[in-house]
Design a protein around this motif. Structure first.
Motif, PDB file in Angstrom:
ATOM      1  N   TRP A 193      -4.076   0.587  -2.172  1.00  0.00           N
ATOM      2  CA  TRP A 193      -3.573  -0.773  -1.986  1.00  0.00           C
ATOM      3  C   TRP A 193      -3.518  -1.538  -3.305  1.00  0.00           C
ATOM      4  O   TRP A 193      -4.216  -1.217  -4.254  1.00  0.00           O
ATOM      5  N   THR A 233       0.502   5.293   1.502  1.00  0.00           N
ATOM      6  CA  THR A 233      -0.281   6.223   2.314  1.00  0.00           C
ATOM      7  C   THR A 233       0.158   7.649   2.012  1.00  0.00           C
ATOM      8  O   THR A 233       1.346   7.945   1.987  1.00  0.00           O
ATOM      9  N   PRO A 255      -9.553   8.953   7.053  1.00  0.00           N
ATOM     10  CA  PRO A 255      -8.967   7.963   6.140  1.00  0.00           C
ATOM     11  C   PRO A 255      -9.865   7.672   4.946  1.00  0.00           C
ATOM     12  O   PRO A 255     -11.091   7.607   5.068  1.00  0.00           O
ATOM     13  N   HIS A 263       0.832  -1.197   0.000  1.00  0.00           N
ATOM     14  CA  HIS A 263       0.000   0.000   0.000  1.00  0.00           C
ATOM     15  C   HIS A 263       0.869   1.251   0.000  1.00  0.00           C
ATOM     16  O   HIS A 263       2.066   1.197   0.275  1.00  0.00           O
ATOM     17  N   LEU A 269      -9.688   4.858   1.693  1.00  0.00           N
ATOM     18  CA  LEU A 269      -9.024   3.740   1.031  1.00  0.00           C
ATOM     19  C   LEU A 269      -9.421   3.719  -0.443  1.00  0.00           C
ATOM     20  O   LEU A 269     -10.597   3.907  -0.785  1.00  0.00           O
ATOM     21  N   LEU A 304      -3.039  -0.440  10.259  1.00  0.00           N
ATOM     22  CA  LEU A 304      -2.750   0.993  10.228  1.00  0.00           C
ATOM     23  C   LEU A 304      -3.525   1.757  11.296  1.00  0.00           C
ATOM     24  O   LEU A 304      -3.462   2.990  11.355  1.00  0.00           O
ATOM     25  N   ILE A 321      -5.121   5.936   1.456  1.00  0.00           N
ATOM     26  CA  ILE A 321      -4.411   4.662   1.520  1.00  0.00           C
ATOM     27  C   ILE A 321      -4.764   3.875   0.262  1.00  0.00           C
ATOM     28  O   ILE A 321      -5.894   3.385   0.111  1.00  0.00           O
TER      29      ILE A 321
END
Length: 370
Positions: free
Chosen positions: A44, A6, A14, A4, A16, A77, A42
């Motif tokens: 991934w 960040t 956050p 991932h 994703l 995380l 984030i």
């Protein structure tokens, strides 16, 4: 653990971002940096794609398995609840999370994806082909499947070619088994669907089906975009995602009212004209919707910084407004005086003299209030 990347302040909400089959987190290269201004982004990689290990999944994998890997990443995380956006297979992961783990998903965007992917057979056949022959042949046709004619992103095509065939085939197994249509009505997270109008893999009708089933969902169709809209039309995707995740000017307006008070904001809105409307939107969206909502500094601290900057530039009318805001944000008259005394050292005595006069008028108004 999934590979991932960040980006953004650790204290920000956050967000994703999930990729499509055959790509890496580079799919979000043109969008993620802008989103990271107001979010802890984030990104991934799928198993066997980008930097993620291939053995994280195997034959017969499901979208639920992939969702479990995403939750494990979030847990590692320290992220309990998050906003989520995903493309194609990454979007299916988001739908699964929102349907099966609603306590984890605060808001959802599903991009060029589906609640089902046209039945199991095409994906079973693709999985068998990849296990037998590898990915070179599929990579050759990636542009036609992913983009409108004449457009390409060499980095993403290379990611496709370099993905692990076994992990890619396992992802095909997951798509073959995926059908969430009977769970869509139970999704409670605010949901945005983004369709590429030229997308042959998951046409707009697939996104409309989700939008019609998920309560309160919204749908945006992007002209000139095929299957990988964040790479082909990043500005349009960014605009849609910002409006969904940030609340845009609406969120900023709420913070503006909390800090400055309804009376001040109502007066400002009452003076608004077509000429000043875009400026008012700019203030609400960026100053109040992004800067003042960043949790890195408290509102008390932001008031102190703001008052100092206004003294430094001689904006005493604005200073009076922000002295009132500072009181709303919890500063005492003594603390405000200490800030202005500090400005006498670094901004000059005449500037501080005018600042004290402006602040004293505001504080006197408080004393006169019954």
């Amino acid at each position: 653990m999934l590979n991932h990347l960040t980006e953004g302040p650790a204290s920000a909400p956050p967000l994703l971002l999930g990729p499509s089959l055959g790509t890496s987190y580079a799919l979000w290269d043109e969008v993620a940096p802008e989103l990271s201004i107001g979010h802890r982004v984030i990104r991934w990689d799928l198993p066997g794609h980008g930097g993620s290990a291939a053995d994280l999944i195997g034959p017969g994998a499901t979208v639920g398995d992939l969702a479990g890997l995403v939750l494990a990443l979030a847990d590692s995380l320290g992220v309990e609840r998050f906003a989520y956006a995903g493309v194609s297979l990454g979007g299916a992961v988001g739908l699964h999370l929102a349907a099966h783990h609603p306590e984890r998903v605060s808001s959802l965007a599903v991009v060029c994806s589906s609640a089902h992917f046209n039945g199991a057979k095409p994906w079973e056949e693709r999985a068998a082909l990849v296990r037998a022959e590898g990915l070179d042949g599929l990579a050759e046709s990636a542009d036609a499947r992913w983009f409108t004619p004449g457009f390409t992103v060499p980095r993403l095509v290379r990611d496709h070619r370099e993905a692990d065939p076994g992990a890619y085939a396992a992802c095909c197994d997951a798509l073959a088994a995926f059908d969430l249509r009977d769970r869509l009505g139970g999704i409670t997270a605010p949901t945005l669907l983004i369709a590429g109008r030229e997308d042959p893999a998951t046409p707009p009708a697939h996104l409309r089906e989700i939008a019609d089933a998920v309560p309160g969902a919204a749908l945006v169709e992007i002209p000139g975009a095929s299957h990988l809209a964040p790479a082909e039309r990043p500005e349009a995707v960014l605009t849609a995602l910002r409006g969904h995740f940030d609340g845009g000017a609406k969120r900023g307006m709420a913070v503006r009212r909390e800090v400055l008070g309804d009376a001040h904001v109502d007066r400002a809105q009452g003076r608004q004209t077509p000429f000043t409307a875009r400026f008012q939107d700019f203030i609400s969206r960026y100053a109040w919707g992004e800067i003042w909502t960043d949790g890195t500094l408290s509102r008390r601290e932001r008031s102190m910084v703001t008052m100092t900057a206004l003294v430094a530039h001689g904006h005493y009318e604005e200073l009076a407004m922000h002295v009132r805001a500072a009181r709303r944000n919890g500063l005492t008259p003594d603390e405000i005086g200490a800030v202005l005394l500090q400005t006498a050292v670094y901004c000059g005595v005449p500037a501080a003299n005018s600042a004290f006069a402006a602040a004293q008028r505001v504080l006197a108004e408080e004393d006169d209030t019954p």
